[in-house]
Write a protein that holds these residues in place. Structure first.
Motif: not given
Length: 707
Positions: A418-425, A652-660, A620-629
């Motif tokens: 959904e585009g919600h994020w949390s820090p890794v480090s 589209v999963l989410f927009t705007g939050t993380f621009p290319s 990993r299951s091979g039934d989805l392909i993700y990509y950027r646009n």
């Protein structure tokens, strides 16, 4: 001294211009250069002619000619001294009726304004001369003061790629600039007497624009071609083929000198189109790997350009000159890039984000003074291209983009569907090209620096980063082997980027896998560990997909084999988890889209993305392909039906939050799919990025440069 004489002459020409403005405003009752703001007024001065039709219809020809000479924009053609204006007016005042009879076309008594003109002009002349003496104590006024202004280019951001993306015409009447439109870019042209620019049709994919010496044409390059378009519009004309050019310049003899690829010498092409002629060749004895950013010297005297023995860290490159009379080249300065010649007699170049200047003798083609910094914090890209965001007109207006190209830092974050994020480090750096290890516990990532880039391994469980490569070069796109023992990456440490590998735990030495004159970048390892998929630039610098047979220990087990080559671009291939398919990007439709082909056969092709797509990743299951646009991060479900692959409509999963992620004009992979499929690792910008919606204009910059 000659310098004082030139300065005083410039002051006198400034006096005559001011005199002309005041005289015309008295005669018309209107401002010559109206504007709501100072910026508008200055833009009018640079680009707009006075409204001559506002003068009374029966203005004496003598007076009109005097005004035209006083308000001439070309300084050297302007009336040279206020004293000449005084003499012209005195001659008119001695016998205005005789002058009128010589030019008048209508009978009858002169109107009231005309009978009063001699006395008004005489009073104005006395007042102007008195004011000059009062404020300066001499015949000359102080030099025109330079002014620094922010000039908006519109709502859309500049496409900051390679060379300058905002370029002034020779007379500073126009600005051509490259607008970033997500999956593509386009040229816009703005007359500086207007508030807005307009797109130039047919210039999609353009970058590195430059003007003809007369300002009537705009040259530019796309990924594959050198083109030109008239400033009045029309269909762009193709002049020559190229690939990933690194600079072009329009010479006074109506030829265009350009670097046709990122790893070549310079060539010359007729501005009307035709065969290219080699101009310089890479000297292996000197370690040359690139000649780029040519700049034609006046009157065909020669060409300045940047030469280097690596593909990065252009702050340590050489600035050379090619003597057009002898054909010889020589180094004029060591340490810098993007040279240009300024009509004040200076060579300017970039080093560490600063524009330096040094006196330059056109007769001997040598620097004759110590370089000095003149403008700081100009957006540039010393790490990978050596280009800079700076241009100037022949009459002394400077335009540049403020800020650093590689200063923006990122933090690692987890992002759900959904585009919600949390820090890794809490770690901040210029991260690009992330790849998960096969067990999902570690991350291979490229970190950009001002001198190049390095491959790192980040332990996600312990939060510890380990540097894998240490060479002052571009060590790019680290890819895990399926067993997690090795990391393959591209490096230009020995010249052209080739494929190398090192153990993922950092032990052992870096080993070279390929040796070729063509640039290569890894993209995916087959799940059985037997094939390494990579992108290679062919002899025409086109991107194609190749496969390297490779053993479990990471060593090459044969020559690389061509997998896919078409007249179009193919890049960023990714093996499916079962090894049967390869997803990749291609621009065969006119823009980058995602396609899938079978492996090892090449029969069949299925388009996955719509409205553009780059950087495909399989689940990993091979039934989805993700990509950027341009819309954001998208996904398409796929299923196998016999020997065919079927794809559902992408969403589209989410927009705007993380621009290319684009750094220094280069688009990088900026996400990795977690093996669980529940989230993504992405990079969140921290701090302020360089503002790309405006340029800095400096008027009368030549005055500042002289100081």
């Amino acid at each position: 001294s000659p310098e004082q004489a030139r300065g005083e002459a410039a002051d006198r020409r400034a006096d005559t211009w001011s005199f002309g403005v005041v005289l015309m405003e008295m005669m018309t009752g209107n401002m010559v250069y109206p504007g709501k703001t100072v910026s508008d007024t200055l833009a009018g001065v640079l680009a707009r002619e006075p409204q001559w039709d506002e003068l009374p219809a029966d203005t004496p020809r003598t007076v009109r000619q005097l005004l035209e000479r006083c308000l001439e924009k070309e300084v050297n053609e302007r009336l040279q001294a206020i004293g000449e204006a005084r003499i012209a007016l005195e001659h008119y005042l001695e016998n205005p009726e005789a002058a009128e009879r010589a030019t008048a076309t209508a009978a009858g008594a002169p109107p009231l304004w005309r009978r009063a003109l001699p006395w008004a002009v005489a009073a104005l002349s006395v007042a102007a001369l008195a004011a000059t003496l009062m404020f300066s104590g001499s015949e000359a006024q102080p030099p025109a003061q330079s002014m620094k202004l922010k000039v908006e280019v519109g709502d859309e951001a500049l496409f900051v790629d390679h060379g300058a993306s905002g370029v002034l015409s020779p007379d500073a009447s126009h600005l051509v600039y490259v607008v970033d439109r997500g999956q593509d870019q386009q040229l816009f042209l703005r007359s500086l007497d207007q508030l807005d620019g307009a797109p130039l049709p047919g210039t999609e994919g353009a970058y590195n624009p430059f003007f003809s010496p007369d300002g009537n044409w705009i040259g530019f390059v796309t990924r594959n071609e050198l083109r030109k378009v008239s400033v009045s519009g029309g269909t762009p004309l193709t002049l020559s083929e190229l690939s990933l050019s690194r600079g072009a310049t329009w010479a006074d003899d109506d030829t265009i000198i350009l670097a046709p690829t990122a790893a070549s010498g310079l060539v010359r092409v007729p501005a009307a189109g035709g065969e290219s002629e080699p101009l310089t060749t890479l000297d292996e004895a000197l370690g040359d790997v690139t000649h780029r950013w040519p700049f034609a010297l006046p009157n065909g005297r020669g060409v300045l350009f940047t030469s280097h023995n690596t593909g990065g860290n252009f702050d340590s490159a050489n600035i050379e000159v090619l003597d057009s009379e002898t054909g010889a080249r020589k180094v004029v300065h060591r340490g810098g890039s993007y040279p240009q010649y300024v009509p004040t007699g200076h060579l300017v170049y970039m080093n560490e984000g600063t524009l330096f200047a040094a006196a330059f003798d056109l007769a001997t083609l040598e620097i004759t003074s110590q370089p000095a910094p003149v403008v700081q914090n100009i957006s540039s890209n010393p790490a990978s291209t050596g280009g800079a965001q700076v241009s100037f007109s022949r009459n002394g207006t400077l335009a540049y983009l403020h800020g650093s190209a590689t200063s923006l830092k990122h933090s690692m974050v987890w992002v759900n569907h959904e585009g919600h994020w949390s820090p890794v480090s809490d770690e901040l750096d210029t991260f690009v090209e992330p790849r998960f290890s096969p067990d999902g516990r570690s991350l291979a990532v490229e970190i950009l620096t001002d001198k190049g880039s390095d491959a790192w391994v980040y332990d996600l469980e312990r939060g510890i980063s380990t540097k894998l490569t240490f060479h002052e070069a571009f060590d790019e796109v680290p890819i895990w082997s399926p067993d997690g023992q090795f990391i393959v990456f591209s490096s230009d440490r020995d010249g052209v980027p080739n494929l190398y590998r090192k153990r993922a735990d950092g032990s052992g030495q870096v080993e070279r896998l390929t040796t070729t004159d063509d640039a290569q970048y890894p993209s995916s390892w087959s799940p059985d560990g037997e094939h390494l998929l990579f992108t290679q630039f062919d002899s025409d610098n086109r991107e194609d997909l190749w496969v390297l047979p490779i053993g479990r220990e990471g060593a090459s087990e044969g020559d690389a084999e061509l997998y896919l080559q078409t007249p179009f671009l193919e890049a960023e291939g990714a093996f499916s988890p079962d090894g049967r398919w390869i997803a990749y990007g291609s621009d065969e439709s006119g823009q980058m889209e995602i396609y899938v082909r079978p492996f090892p056969s090449r029969g069949g092709k299925w388009q996955i993305s719509v409205d553009g797509g780059e950087k495909p990743r399989w689940s990993r299951s091979g039934d989805l392909i993700y990509y950027r646009n341009a819309a954001g991060l998208s996904v398409a479900a796929v299923r196998v039906e016999g020997d065919a692959l079927r794809a559902e409509k992408p969403r589209v999963l989410f927009t705007g939050t993380f621009p290319s992620l684009t750094v220094g004009g280069i688009s990088y992979a900026d996400y990795a799919v977690d093996p669980s499929g529940e989230r993504f690792l992405m990079f969140k910008p921290e701090g302020e990025q360089t503002a790309r919606d405006h340029l800095i204009f400096v008027t009368n910059w030549f005055t500042e440069l002289g100081k």
